[in-house]
Scaffold this motif. Structure first.
Motif, PDB file in Angstrom:
ATOM      1  N   ARG A  47       0.805  -1.212   0.000  1.00 23.58           N
ATOM      2  CA  ARG A  47       0.000   0.000   0.000  1.00 23.58           C
ATOM      3  C   ARG A  47       0.847   1.276   0.000  1.00 23.58           C
ATOM      4  NH1 ARG A  47      -3.512   2.776  -1.826  1.00 23.58           N
ATOM      5  NH2 ARG A  47      -4.831   4.012  -0.512  1.00 23.58           N
ATOM      6  N   GLU A  89      -9.457   8.777 -12.306  1.00 19.82           N
ATOM      7  CA  GLU A  89      -9.271   7.325 -12.228  1.00 19.82           C
ATOM      8  C   GLU A  89      -8.124   6.955 -11.290  1.00 19.82           C
ATOM      9  OE1 GLU A  89     -10.879   4.347 -13.767  1.00 19.82           O
ATOM     10  OE2 GLU A  89     -12.274   5.994 -13.373  1.00 19.82           O
ATOM     11  N   GLY A  92      -9.239   7.394  -7.744  1.00 22.01           N
ATOM     12  CA  GLY A  92     -10.130   6.278  -7.406  1.00 22.01           C
ATOM     13  C   GLY A  92      -9.392   4.968  -7.257  1.00 22.01           C
ATOM     14  N   ALA A  93      -8.415   4.727  -8.132  1.00 23.85           N
ATOM     15  CA  ALA A  93      -7.623   3.494  -8.060  1.00 23.85           C
ATOM     16  C   ALA A  93      -6.839   3.435  -6.764  1.00 23.85           C
ATOM     17  CB  ALA A  93      -6.681   3.404  -9.255  1.00 23.85           C
ATOM     18  N   ASN A  94      -6.313   4.561  -6.347  1.00 28.75           N
ATOM     19  CA  ASN A  94      -5.537   4.613  -5.114  1.00 28.75           C
ATOM     20  C   ASN A  94      -6.433   4.362  -3.905  1.00 28.75           C
ATOM     21  OD1 ASN A  94      -3.255   4.893  -3.569  1.00 28.75           O
ATOM     22  ND2 ASN A  94      -2.992   7.069  -3.937  1.00 28.75           N
ATOM     23  N   ILE A  95      -7.603   4.952  -3.908  1.00 25.96           N
ATOM     24  CA  ILE A  95      -8.528   4.780  -2.787  1.00 25.96           C
ATOM     25  C   ILE A  95      -9.055   3.347  -2.731  1.00 25.96           C
ATOM     26  CG2 ILE A  95     -10.815   5.443  -1.902  1.00 25.96           C
ATOM     27  CD1 ILE A  95     -10.163   8.298  -2.984  1.00 25.96           C
ATOM     28  N   SER A  96      -9.451   2.824  -3.881  1.00 22.56           N
ATOM     29  CA  SER A  96     -10.053   1.482  -3.909  1.00 22.56           C
ATOM     30  C   SER A  96      -9.020   0.363  -4.047  1.00 22.56           C
ATOM     31  CB  SER A  96     -11.060   1.386  -5.055  1.00 22.56           C
ATOM     32  OG  SER A  96     -10.399   1.490  -6.303  1.00 22.56           O
ATOM     33  N   ARG A  97      -7.758   0.745  -4.197  1.00 24.89           N
ATOM     34  CA  ARG A  97      -6.656  -0.218  -4.345  1.00 24.89           C
ATOM     35  C   ARG A  97      -6.883  -1.128  -5.546  1.00 24.89           C
ATOM     36  NH1 ARG A  97      -5.709  -1.743   2.026  1.00 24.89           N
ATOM     37  NH2 ARG A  97      -5.617   0.414   2.694  1.00 24.89           N
ATOM     38  N   SER A  98      -7.167  -0.505  -6.674  1.00 27.60           N
ATOM     39  CA  SER A  98      -7.526  -1.229  -7.889  1.00 27.60           C
ATOM     40  C   SER A  98      -6.409  -1.205  -8.919  1.00 27.60           C
ATOM     41  CB  SER A  98      -8.794  -0.628  -8.493  1.00 27.60           C
ATOM     42  OG  SER A  98      -9.053  -1.190  -9.755  1.00 27.60           O
ATOM     43  N   ARG A 101      -7.752  -0.446 -12.520  1.00 27.73           N
ATOM     44  CA  ARG A 101      -7.970   0.948 -12.912  1.00 27.73           C
ATOM     45  C   ARG A 101      -6.658   1.618 -13.297  1.00 27.73           C
ATOM     46  NH1 ARG A 101     -12.298   3.650  -8.795  1.00 27.73           N
ATOM     47  NH2 ARG A 101     -12.327   5.325 -10.350  1.00 27.73           N
TER      48      ARG A 101
END
Length: 126
Positions: A47, A89, A92-98, A101
C-alpha cells in the motif's frame, strides 16, 4: 561526491537542458513507469509504495494538464478532458486499491506517449 549525488545532478542537468519536446516525453516515460510500479505494488498489496507511485503519477498528470495550451490546437480540449479523466481514475484506483484501474490509465497513456515521441523525433528532424 557520492554516486547518488552524481545521479541526481545528472538528472537535473538533463531536465535543465532538454527541449520542450524532450521534457514532454520524459514526463510521459516517468508517468508510465510510476503507473507500472503502482500497479505492481497494488498487486503485491504494498500500500505504501502504491500510494507513493500513484501520487507521483497524479502530480505528473496535473503538470501535463496545467501546461497544456488548450487554444493551441483543436485536439487540446479533448486531451485536457482525458487528463482530467485519468486523474480521477488514479485517485479512485488509489482509494479502492484497484490495479485494474491503474492498468486502464496506463493503456490510455501509452499511445499518447508514443505519439508525442514520434512528433518530437519528426520535429527534431526538421
Amino acid at each position: 561526491m557520492s554516486a547518488t549525488n552524481l545521479r541526481d545532478r545528472y538528472l537535473q542537468d538533463s531536465v535543465n537542458t532538454a527541449s520542450p519536446a524532450k521534457l514532454l516525453t520524459m514526463l510521459y516515460d516517468r508517468l508510465i513507469l510510476d503507473l507500472q510500479h503502482g500497479e505492481d505494488a497494488l498487486n503485491k498489496d504494498d500500500r505504501e509504495l502504491a500510494n507513493d507511485k500513484l501520487n507521483h503519477a497524479q502530480e505528473i498528470v496535473l503538470e501535463l494538464r496545467i501546461s497544456l495550451n488548450v487554444e493551441a490546437w483543436d485536439g487540446a480540449p479533448g486531451l485536457a478532458n482525458l487528463y482530467g479523466f485519468i486523474l480521477t481514475e488514479l485517485i479512485g484506483a488509489n482509494i479502492s486499491r484497484s490495479p485494474e484501474r491503474v492498468a486502464g490509465c496506463r493503456k490510455l497513456i501509452e499511445p499518447l506517449r508514443d505519439a508525442w515521441r514520434e512528433a518530437a523525433v519528426a520535429a527534431a528532424a526538421g
